[in-house]
Design a protein around this motif. Structure first.
Motif, PDB file in Angstrom:
ATOM      1  N   LYS A 179       0.800  -1.043   0.017  1.00 39.20           N
ATOM      2  CA  LYS A 179      -0.052   0.155  -0.118  1.00 39.20           C
ATOM      3  C   LYS A 179       0.930   1.123   0.131  1.00 39.20           C
ATOM      4  O   LYS A 179       1.903   1.370   0.562  1.00 39.20           O
ATOM      5  CB  LYS A 179      -0.873   0.079   1.402  1.00 39.20           C
ATOM      6  CG  LYS A 179      -0.281  -0.053   2.634  1.00 39.20           C
ATOM      7  CD  LYS A 179      -1.369  -0.349   3.750  1.00 39.20           C
ATOM      8  CE  LYS A 179      -2.081   1.087   4.041  1.00 39.20           C
ATOM      9  NZ  LYS A 179      -2.939   0.808   5.135  1.00 39.20           N
ATOM     10  N   PRO A 180       0.505   2.343  -0.679  1.00 40.15           N
ATOM     11  CA  PRO A 180       1.160   3.558  -0.547  1.00 40.15           C
ATOM     12  C   PRO A 180       1.312   4.210   0.700  1.00 40.15           C
ATOM     13  O   PRO A 180       0.552   4.180   1.486  1.00 40.15           O
ATOM     14  CB  PRO A 180       0.469   4.400  -1.534  1.00 40.15           C
ATOM     15  CG  PRO A 180      -0.799   3.933  -1.442  1.00 40.15           C
ATOM     16  CD  PRO A 180      -0.873   2.595  -1.416  1.00 40.15           C
ATOM     17  N   SER A 181       2.511   4.576   0.974  1.00 39.19           N
ATOM     18  CA  SER A 181       2.853   5.232   2.422  1.00 39.19           C
ATOM     19  C   SER A 181       4.072   6.084   2.192  1.00 39.19           C
ATOM     20  O   SER A 181       4.921   6.046   1.265  1.00 39.19           O
ATOM     21  CB  SER A 181       2.920   4.348   3.398  1.00 39.19           C
ATOM     22  OG  SER A 181       4.095   3.527   3.225  1.00 39.19           O
ATOM     23  N   THR A 182       4.190   6.891   3.311  1.00 46.68           N
ATOM     24  CA  THR A 182       5.372   7.910   3.225  1.00 46.68           C
ATOM     25  C   THR A 182       5.992   7.887   4.925  1.00 46.68           C
ATOM     26  O   THR A 182       5.043   8.284   5.848  1.00 46.68           O
ATOM     27  CB  THR A 182       5.020   9.427   2.752  1.00 46.68           C
ATOM     28  OG1 THR A 182       4.889   9.271   1.540  1.00 46.68           O
ATOM     29  CG2 THR A 182       6.452  10.108   2.935  1.00 46.68           C
ATOM     30  N   VAL A 183       7.090   7.517   5.068  1.00 43.76           N
ATOM     31  CA  VAL A 183       7.795   7.729   6.586  1.00 43.76           C
ATOM     32  C   VAL A 183       8.934   8.472   6.449  1.00 43.76           C
ATOM     33  O   VAL A 183       9.614   8.310   5.471  1.00 43.76           O
ATOM     34  CB  VAL A 183       7.472   6.272   7.105  1.00 43.76           C
ATOM     35  CG1 VAL A 183       6.375   5.783   7.249  1.00 43.76           C
ATOM     36  CG2 VAL A 183       8.612   5.634   6.487  1.00 43.76           C
ATOM     37  N   ILE A 184       9.485   9.037   7.481  1.00 43.68           N
ATOM     38  CA  ILE A 184      10.545   9.753   7.684  1.00 43.68           C
ATOM     39  C   ILE A 184      11.392   9.010   9.057  1.00 43.68           C
ATOM     40  O   ILE A 184      10.937   9.075  10.092  1.00 43.68           O
ATOM     41  CB  ILE A 184      10.455  11.184   7.801  1.00 43.68           C
ATOM     42  CG1 ILE A 184       9.987  11.643   6.496  1.00 43.68           C
ATOM     43  CG2 ILE A 184      11.989  11.881   7.980  1.00 43.68           C
ATOM     44  CD1 ILE A 184       9.676  13.240   6.497  1.00 43.68           C
ATOM     45  N   GLN A 185      12.606   8.467   8.525  1.00 46.53           N
ATOM     46  CA  GLN A 185      13.335   7.998   9.811  1.00 46.53           C
ATOM     47  C   GLN A 185      14.579   8.044   9.393  1.00 46.53           C
ATOM     48  O   GLN A 185      15.342   7.889   8.383  1.00 46.53           O
ATOM     49  CB  GLN A 185      12.863   6.442   9.989  1.00 46.53           C
ATOM     50  CG  GLN A 185      11.697   6.069  10.304  1.00 46.53           C
ATOM     51  CD  GLN A 185      11.462   4.320  10.285  1.00 46.53           C
ATOM     52  OE1 GLN A 185      12.351   3.581   9.590  1.00 46.53           O
ATOM     53  NE2 GLN A 185      10.330   3.877  10.903  1.00 46.53           N
ATOM     54  N   GLN A 186      15.323   8.690  10.448  1.00 47.42           N
ATOM     55  CA  GLN A 186      16.928   8.771  10.582  1.00 47.42           C
ATOM     56  C   GLN A 186      17.214   9.532   9.415  1.00 47.42           C
ATOM     57  O   GLN A 186      18.428   9.187   8.549  1.00 47.42           O
ATOM     58  CB  GLN A 186      17.588   7.642  10.662  1.00 47.42           C
ATOM     59  CG  GLN A 186      17.228   6.868  12.026  1.00 47.42           C
ATOM     60  CD  GLN A 186      17.924   5.586  12.106  1.00 47.42           C
ATOM     61  OE1 GLN A 186      18.282   4.968  11.035  1.00 47.42           O
ATOM     62  NE2 GLN A 186      18.009   4.797  13.286  1.00 47.42           N
TER      63      GLN A 186
END
Length: 256
Positions: free
Chosen positions: A221-228
């Motif tokens: 599924k489409p998604s956006t996350v920001i990590q490090q």
């Protein structure tokens, strides 16, 4: 003479039926009430489109001169403004008075179509809506297949555009297959567009400080996350252009 009128009418109708091929003409005649209803009230497609007045793919011009293409030939309606590289995948929902509201992946209205064929478009500059007029037909909005070299070029273009807007290096990388490369390339273009939009905002510098790399992968599924310091964008190739986050969703992720 008056007594012969019905016979004359019957003879005329019979001759007309024979000349028109008989059976086919009768079928058209029986369909006349439906055609009249459509002529008065407009045929309706499942997404609420008035099929008798608007082409399935059409170009519109808003009252403030902004042009866009609306494509209703695919599973999800698609919209593209002519001054932007982004294609918006919309979700049609019924509204009062038989209207249809087309929303983005955040549930925000982008377009409203009335039962009589009127169209209103909502933008950042005109959040209250701007009336749009049909300007003619257009070409369907579709993803073009991409090979490995073309994908690398699109990632390089996204890197260049985002880095210029941020005034520092933001690299774009991808894990792609032949089935996902076209959508990943499009998602890179949309992500770069989101960076450009961020850079124009008053709080843009703070938002852009959250990452220095964009990684694009395929998933369920489409998604956006920001990590490090990395923005990870997941696309769902099976959903077509609806299978990647819009620039609005990317901005909303950064705002959170």
């Amino acid at each position: 003479m008056a007594s012969d009128t019905p016979a004359i009418l019957r003879a005329f109708l019979l001759a007309t039926l024979v000349a028109a091929g008989g059976t086919g003409f009768v079928g058209q005649a029986l369909a006349a009430p439906e055609t009249l209803r459509e002529g008065l009230f407009g045929g309706r497609t499942p997404d609420g489109r008035n099929s008798t007045t608007a082409p399935a793919v059409a170009r519109y011009v808003s009252e403030d001169g902004q042009s866009f293409i609306l494509d209703r030939t695919q599973g999800r309606p698609l919209l593209k403004f002519e001054n932007s590289p982004e294609v918006w995948a919309l979700l049609p929902q019924p509204a009062p008075r038989g209207d249809v509201i087309y929303k983005n992946d955040l549930g925000e209205p982008v377009l409203r179509a009335t039962r009589l064929g009127g169209v209103t478009v909502f933008t950042d500059t005109r959040p209250g809506g701007s009336a749009a007029a049909l300007a003619g037909g257009a070409t369907p909005l579709k993803l073009a297949p991409l090979g490995p070299q073309a994908l690398l070029e699109r990632l390089a273009q996204a890197t260049l555009r985002a880095s210029r807007a941020a005034r520092r290096l933001i690299t774009f990388e991808a894990e792609a297959t032949p089935a996902s490369s076209a959508l990943i390339a499009d998602a890179a273009t949309v992500a770069a567009e989101a960076v450009v939009r961020m850079a124009r905002r008053g709080d843009g510098k703070k938002m852009l400080a959250q990452f220095n790399k964009v990684t694009l992968v395929a998933g369920r599924k489409p998604s956006t996350v920001i990590q490090q310091g990395v923005m990870r964008i997941t696309v769902a190739p099976g959903e077509g252009l609806a299978g990647r986050p819009s620039s609005d969703r990317i901005l909303a992720t950064l705002e959170r």
